[in-house]
Design a protein around this motif. Structure first.
Motif, PDB file in Angstrom:
ATOM      1  N   PRO A   1       0.663  -1.215   0.148  1.00  0.00           N
ATOM      2  CA  PRO A   1      -0.060  -0.071  -0.078  1.00  0.00           C
ATOM      3  C   PRO A   1       0.875   1.353   0.135  1.00  0.00           C
ATOM      4  CG  PRO A   1      -0.590  -1.426   1.696  1.00  0.00           C
ATOM      5  CD  PRO A   1       0.961  -2.090   1.180  1.00  0.00           C
ATOM      6  N   GLY A   2       0.271   2.353  -0.650  1.00  0.00           N
ATOM      7  CA  GLY A   2       1.139   3.711  -0.408  1.00  0.00           C
ATOM      8  C   GLY A   2       0.419   4.236   0.968  1.00  0.00           C
ATOM      9  N   LEU A   3       0.141   5.467   0.940  1.00  0.00           N
ATOM     10  CA  LEU A   3      -0.387   6.007   2.317  1.00  0.00           C
ATOM     11  C   LEU A   3      -1.494   5.820   2.405  1.00  0.00           C
ATOM     12  CD1 LEU A   3       0.468   8.220   4.450  1.00  0.00           C
ATOM     13  CD2 LEU A   3      -0.420   9.948   2.905  1.00  0.00           C
ATOM     14  N   VAL A   4      -1.675   5.027   3.429  1.00  0.00           N
ATOM     15  CA  VAL A   4      -3.228   4.394   3.537  1.00  0.00           C
ATOM     16  C   VAL A   4      -3.935   5.575   4.217  1.00  0.00           C
ATOM     17  CG1 VAL A   4      -4.438   2.651   4.906  1.00  0.00           C
ATOM     18  CG2 VAL A   4      -2.229   2.079   3.958  1.00  0.00           C
ATOM     19  N   LEU A   5      -5.279   5.865   4.080  1.00  0.00           N
ATOM     20  CA  LEU A   5      -6.162   6.840   4.450  1.00  0.00           C
ATOM     21  C   LEU A   5      -7.263   5.893   5.021  1.00  0.00           C
ATOM     22  CD1 LEU A   5      -6.437   9.605   1.855  1.00  0.00           C
ATOM     23  CD2 LEU A   5      -4.827   9.264   4.033  1.00  0.00           C
ATOM     24  N   ALA A   6      -7.888   6.147   6.267  1.00  0.00           N
ATOM     25  CA  ALA A   6      -9.000   5.293   6.667  1.00  0.00           C
ATOM     26  C   ALA A   6      -9.662   6.129   7.905  1.00  0.00           C
ATOM     27  CB  ALA A   6      -8.199   4.281   7.686  1.00  0.00           C
ATOM     28  N   PRO A   7     -10.768   5.900   7.997  1.00  0.00           N
ATOM     29  CA  PRO A   7     -11.891   6.549   8.823  1.00  0.00           C
ATOM     30  C   PRO A   7     -10.899   6.543  10.228  1.00  0.00           C
ATOM     31  CG  PRO A   7     -12.942   5.081   7.786  1.00  0.00           C
ATOM     32  CD  PRO A   7     -11.775   4.826   7.357  1.00  0.00           C
ATOM     33  N   THR A   8     -10.502   5.455  10.913  1.00  0.00           N
ATOM     34  CA  THR A   8      -9.704   5.304  11.965  1.00  0.00           C
ATOM     35  C   THR A   8      -8.462   6.272  11.819  1.00  0.00           C
ATOM     36  OG1 THR A   8     -10.140   3.260  12.167  1.00  0.00           O
ATOM     37  CG2 THR A   8      -8.266   3.961  13.595  1.00  0.00           C
ATOM     38  N   ALA A   9      -8.220   7.120  12.852  1.00  0.00           N
ATOM     39  CA  ALA A   9      -7.295   8.096  12.846  1.00  0.00           C
ATOM     40  C   ALA A   9      -5.862   7.406  13.377  1.00  0.00           C
ATOM     41  CB  ALA A   9      -7.639   9.426  13.385  1.00  0.00           C
ATOM     42  N   TYR A  10      -4.958   7.154  12.696  1.00  0.00           N
ATOM     43  CA  TYR A  10      -3.951   6.596  13.314  1.00  0.00           C
ATOM     44  C   TYR A  10      -2.704   6.584  12.258  1.00  0.00           C
ATOM     45  CZ  TYR A  10      -0.989   3.386  16.101  1.00  0.00           C
ATOM     46  OH  TYR A  10       0.005   2.966  16.938  1.00  0.00           O
ATOM     47  N   GLY A  11      -1.417   6.659  12.689  1.00  0.00           N
ATOM     48  CA  GLY A  11      -0.269   6.290  11.479  1.00  0.00           C
ATOM     49  C   GLY A  11      -0.469   7.914  10.521  1.00  0.00           C
ATOM     50  N   GLY A  12      -0.338   7.541   9.162  1.00  0.00           N
ATOM     51  CA  GLY A  12      -0.340   8.528   8.520  1.00  0.00           C
ATOM     52  C   GLY A  12      -1.825   9.497   8.134  1.00  0.00           C
ATOM     53  N   THR A  13      -2.730   8.636   8.335  1.00  0.00           N
ATOM     54  CA  THR A  13      -4.057   9.480   8.456  1.00  0.00           C
ATOM     55  C   THR A  13      -3.924  10.608   9.601  1.00  0.00           C
ATOM     56  OG1 THR A  13      -5.075   7.551   7.589  1.00  0.00           O
ATOM     57  CG2 THR A  13      -6.439   9.096   8.446  1.00  0.00           C
ATOM     58  N   ALA A  14      -3.495  10.044  10.679  1.00  0.00           N
ATOM     59  CA  ALA A  14      -3.609  10.991  11.983  1.00  0.00           C
ATOM     60  C   ALA A  14      -2.512  12.076  11.598  1.00  0.00           C
ATOM     61  CB  ALA A  14      -2.996  10.203  13.106  1.00  0.00           C
ATOM     62  N   LEU A  15      -1.497  11.898  10.867  1.00  0.00           N
ATOM     63  CA  LEU A  15      -0.487  12.993  10.793  1.00  0.00           C
ATOM     64  C   LEU A  15      -1.073  14.037   9.892  1.00  0.00           C
ATOM     65  CD1 LEU A  15       2.403  14.057  10.922  1.00  0.00           C
ATOM     66  CD2 LEU A  15       2.908  12.876   8.666  1.00  0.00           C
ATOM     67  N   LEU A  16      -1.876  13.714   8.752  1.00  0.00           N
ATOM     68  CA  LEU A  16      -2.443  14.656   7.934  1.00  0.00           C
ATOM     69  C   LEU A  16      -3.487  15.363   8.742  1.00  0.00           C
ATOM     70  CD1 LEU A  16      -2.887  12.375   4.591  1.00  0.00           C
ATOM     71  CD2 LEU A  16      -1.292  14.273   5.214  1.00  0.00           C
ATOM     72  N   ARG A  17      -4.319  14.803   9.664  1.00  0.00           N
ATOM     73  CA  ARG A  17      -5.360  15.609  10.560  1.00  0.00           C
ATOM     74  C   ARG A  17      -4.737  16.292  11.250  1.00  0.00           C
ATOM     75  NH1 ARG A  17     -10.165  10.983  11.128  1.00  0.00           N
ATOM     76  NH2 ARG A  17      -9.727   9.886   9.435  1.00  0.00           N
ATOM     77  N   LEU A  18      -3.577  15.969  11.896  1.00  0.00           N
ATOM     78  CA  LEU A  18      -2.757  16.824  12.867  1.00  0.00           C
ATOM     79  C   LEU A  18      -2.433  18.204  12.286  1.00  0.00           C
ATOM     80  CD1 LEU A  18      -0.407  15.713  15.661  1.00  0.00           C
ATOM     81  CD2 LEU A  18       0.271  17.660  14.225  1.00  0.00           C
ATOM     82  N   LEU A  19      -1.581  17.857  11.020  1.00  0.00           N
ATOM     83  CA  LEU A  19      -1.206  18.997  10.159  1.00  0.00           C
ATOM     84  C   LEU A  19      -2.351  19.884   9.897  1.00  0.00           C
ATOM     85  CD1 LEU A  19       1.646  17.349   7.967  1.00  0.00           C
ATOM     86  CD2 LEU A  19       1.814  18.882  10.148  1.00  0.00           C
ATOM     87  N   ALA A  20      -3.308  19.405   9.375  1.00  0.00           N
ATOM     88  CA  ALA A  20      -4.556  20.032   8.965  1.00  0.00           C
ATOM     89  C   ALA A  20      -5.206  21.095  10.113  1.00  0.00           C
ATOM     90  CB  ALA A  20      -5.574  19.558   8.095  1.00  0.00           C
TER      91      ALA A  20
END
Length: 432
Positions: free
Chosen positions: A147-166
């Motif tokens: 997988p590339g950068l995995v996006l998910a409803p669950t906020a963890y890993g790369g998904t969490a980083l994007l949300r934190l930066l946003a």
């Protein structure tokens, strides 16, 4: 079939387990915290295991003796207090494969990462590649999914980083804003895993799971900001790479205390080399495309919970830091001004020696709790200790020196919001 999922409590692993259950398969899971995992996914047969220590085939034989398929969704970003990349990504997998071959397991499905190679710049990618090599050398059927950068409803890993930066208000600080990434929705990873496990992907397939077009980090963060309903940033600040190195080294230090910050040096080095792959093989095998970043966001609802997480995740390091500094400094000040601290208690009728003993004991406990909260495995218990010790202080002061409640500087009253801060931080420190 009966399927064993390694890392079954992780971001990808948990969704894989749910997909298998929905498809009618029997699922067993391996987790470090099976009791917690069982409360969230009670339909799964959970087994306790720490892959850092499962380095011999004998450690795996009882787990794989009655399963048809093994799926490896376990992983760690960087070495630290609770992570060992070489053990988790390579040595444990090698031992597991030997046990699988001897037990007659039909197929091994490996969840790897795009860009994993022996020559990669990061230990994360190199150890992932070592595990992949062990899978490809096995005599049994295997499939590798990257997988590339995995996006998910669950906020963890790369998904969490994007949300934190946003969630950063007004401005948008970024490092390497032009770096390219290809995303994939977690459901597409789980669907590919199901297909591989059911034999709908041929043995020996090594597949990148990524969208067709790459996105810059700046585009991803801006898209996440819009998805969350936050106002667009007034200004984007591109931080220099050297500052990123300073931040990552600080995050690495806390990594050795058990904190899994997404800003550690491995993450920045992976980002520096881009996170991209070739979707061609997946398209030819499945006849479908991985949805684009924009389509992924459109398929996931953005609710109050997402906005709360983004803002609170941004605040959590500050909360931990403030609590640590507050408790350490109160203890240090009390020790430095021991006589003044003892004099407060002396008015209650205690002897000078008793007053000094109580003041010194409280100061040492304060410093100990302030240091303990910095160690991730101890942090939640440290917060609870702060709450209990504050209650003891308040109760003791009420009995011994009740006049402190009317201190014009509010020395006791200010302890109440400090107590609440510890409670809130403890709640935010819940794993996953």
């Amino acid at each position: 079939m009966r399927i064993l999922v390694l890392g079954g409590y992780g971001l990808i692993g948990a969704e894989i387990c749910r997909t298998f259950l929905k498809a009618g398969h029997e699922v067993a899971g391996l987790a470090r915290t099976p009791n917690l995992a069982a409360r969230l996914l009670p339909q799964i047969d959970w087994h306790h295991g720490d892959m850092r220590q499962m380095l011999k085939k004998e450690d795996w034989e009882h787990l794989v003796s009655d399963v048809d398929i093994v799926v490896n969704a376990a992983g760690a970003l960087q070495d630290g207090l609770i992570d060992d990349l070489e053990a988790v990504h390579h040595l444990a997998i090698k031992a597991c494969l030997i046990a699988c071959e001897e037990s007659g397991v039909a197929r091994f499905v490996q969840i790897s990462a795009t860009g994993a190679s022996r020559e990669a710049a990061t230990p994360f990618m190199r150890t992932k590649a070592a595990g992949d090599d062990a899978v490809m050398a096995a005599s049994m059927d295997w499939v590798i999914l990257r997988p590339g950068l995995v996006l998910a409803p669950t906020a963890y890993g790369g998904t969490a980083l994007l949300r934190l930066l946003a969630a950063v208000p007004y401005i948008q600080p970024l490092i390497m804003a032009d770096r390219k990434m290809q995303t994939v929705h977690v459901n597409e990873v789980t669907e590919a895993t199901l297909m591989a496990s059911e034999g709908r992907i041929p043995s020996g397939a090594d597949i990148d799971l990524v969208e067709e077009e790459s996105q810059s980090l700046a585009t991803l963060v801006a898209g996440m900001r819009s998805w969350l309903g936050f106002e667009p940033a007034k200004m984007q600040i591109n931080l220099p790479r050297w500052l990123g190195n300073v931040i990552s080294k600080g995050a690495d230090l806390f990594g050795f205390m058990g904190w899994r910050s997404p800003l550690r040096s491995n993450a920045l080095q992976v980002l520096e080399g881009h996170v991209t792959g070739d979707p061609g093989l997946w398209q030819s095998i499945s006849g479908r495309h991985c949805r684009s970043f924009q389509e992924t966001l459109a398929s996931m609802p953005s609710t109050t919970q997402e906005r709360w997480f983004s803002k609170l995740a941004l605040m959590l390091p500050a909360l931990v830091g403030v609590l640590s500094l507050f408790w350490i400094m109160t203890g240090v000040i009390a020790l430095a001004q021991m006589q003044a601290a003892a004099d407060v208690l002396a008015d209650s009728g205690t002897s000078a020696l008793q007053a000094q003993f109580l003041a010194a004991t409280g100061a040492i406990l304060d410093i100990g709790l302030g240091m303990a909260i910095l160690i991730r495995p101890w942090a939640r218990r440290a917060c609870l200790g702060m709450v209990l010790l504050t209650l003891v202080y308040l109760a003791s002061a009420t009995i011994l020196v009740p006049d402190l409640w009317f201190d014009p500087l509010g020395s006791l009253l200010k302890a109440v919001p400090a107590l609440m801060l510890a409670l809130i931080t403890r709640s935010l420190l819940t794993e996953r």
